[in-house]
Scaffold this motif. Structure first.
Motif, short mmCIF file in Angstrom:
data_model
loop_
_atom_site.label_atom_id
_atom_site.label_comp_id
_atom_site.label_asym_id
_atom_site.label_seq_id
_atom_site.Cartn_x
_atom_site.Cartn_y
_atom_site.Cartn_z
N GLN A 92 1.72 -0.98 -8.06
CA GLN A 92 1.56 -0.12 -9.23
C GLN A 92 0.18 -0.27 -9.84
O GLN A 92 -0.42 0.70 -10.32
N GLN A 95 5.74 -5.05 -6.02
CA GLN A 95 5.80 -3.76 -6.71
C GLN A 95 4.75 -3.67 -7.80
O GLN A 95 4.09 -2.64 -7.97
N TRP A 152 13.99 -0.90 -3.79
CA TRP A 152 12.94 -0.03 -4.30
C TRP A 152 12.45 0.88 -3.17
O TRP A 152 12.66 0.58 -1.99
N VAL A 158 6.28 3.05 -7.49
CA VAL A 158 7.41 2.33 -6.91
C VAL A 158 8.64 2.62 -7.77
O VAL A 158 8.62 2.43 -8.98
#
Length: 319
Positions: free
Chosen positions: A310, A306, A58, A316
């Protein structure tokens, strides 16, 4: 601490605790590299992963920062081919590497911490915390991993649990030197990139050592029930990880840990993910490119790094 017991085999449930530890804490690597077993045994070979490697990657970006997030497996079979062009390119483009702990392969640093956090008081040897049935299982497990129950008598239960789990995985052919963390660290060092840690080795020892005694004993019981099946469970997880199948890692390991191991899940994953999320936001306030490599369990599920980023408005993207 509550361990629930749905209708699944005790061995499979227990084996997943060992696998969750291997995916969630680099301490599994530092422990595996320490001389803990009384004797060695030949590794049992397994077929190499046939799938084309595409482990998940990512990226987080703002105007002047780029941060790559990569999940690792701390111990791997030597024959597993996990490198991909996109991972290599991201590492090459990065100015610095961040691991869970920078000195992940430092045996000299691990040993005094084992003595400080892993040894029980003289009046509370390991056997004093166990039932007769537990002690019989410990004798059997110790023999199977090439150690002895007597050698583990000075250990606190969490440390005995980690030895049983990790030693079983190592004796099945998993090699700490083949783990992703030391390979990525070696590449960064060879390229002259600084290697930094999100945590210290001492912090990671503390995560286990500060668990209540009853939780540590249950951790050991789970390890004794699942050590024979742990390599098979880890084989399945490595196959999913090499393919980049995050949903599989989430369902088989992360969700299982959340349901089965309550506070251990909170300590090993949720609390640490929250801390790392804060550190990543601080990195975004600066500039440059960083490559962050942490256990794959930290980058799967609703409580992943992640997901936490977020939730705080940070975008991400899967590469």
């Amino acid at each position: 601490m509550t361990f629930s017991h749905p209708l699944k085999s005790v061995a499979a449930r227990a084996a997943r605790l060992a696998v969750g530890t291997a995916l969630g804490s680099a301490l599994a690597l530092s422990w595996a590299t320490a001389p803990v077993a009384a004797q060695e045994a030949p590794a049992v070979a397994a077929p190499a992963t046939a799938t084309t490697a595409d482990p998940a990657l990512w990226v987080v970006r703002d105007a002047d920062s780029t941060i790559y997030l990569f999940g690792t497996v701390h111990l791997l079979r030597p024959e597993v081919d996990w490198r991909s062009d996109k991972v290599d390119a991201a590492l090459a483009a990065s100015d610095e590497l961040w691991l869970e702990i920078a000195d992940v392969d430092d045996q000299a640093a691990a040993m005094p911490l084992i003595q400080r956090y892993g040894l029980a008081p003289a009046d509370q040897p390991l056997s004093s915390t166990l039932t007769e049935e537990d002690r019989a299982k410990l004798d059997a497990a110790a023999g199977a991993i090439g150690a002895s129950a007597a050698a583990m008598e000075p250990f606190r239960p969490w440390l005995a649990a980690l030895q049983v789990s990790v030693a079983a995985i190592v004796r099945a052919g998993y090699d700490p030197e083949s783990g992703v963390d030391p390979k990525i660290k070696a590449a960064a060092v060879a390229a002259g990139k600084p290697v930094k840690g999100l945590e210290t080795m001492e912090q990671q020892f503390g995560f286990f050592a500060n668990l209540p005694l009853e939780t540590q004993v249950e951790f050991l019981r789970q390890a004794l029930d699942g050590y024979e099946d742990a390599p098979t469970e880890l084989d399945q997880m490595v196959d999913a990880w090499v393919r980049g199948d995050i949903d599989a890692i989430d369902q088989i390991i992360v969700e299982d840990m959340k349901v089965e191991w309550g506070d251990v899940y909170e300590v090993l994953l949720v609390d640490r993910n929250a801390d790392w999320t804060g550190q990543i936001q601080e990195m975004l306030e600066g500039s440059g490119t960083a490559f962050i490599a942490v256990g794959a369990a930290h980058l799967a599920g609703d409580d992943s790094v992640q997901a936490m980023l977020q939730q705080q408005g940070v975008t991400v993207e899967r590469q």
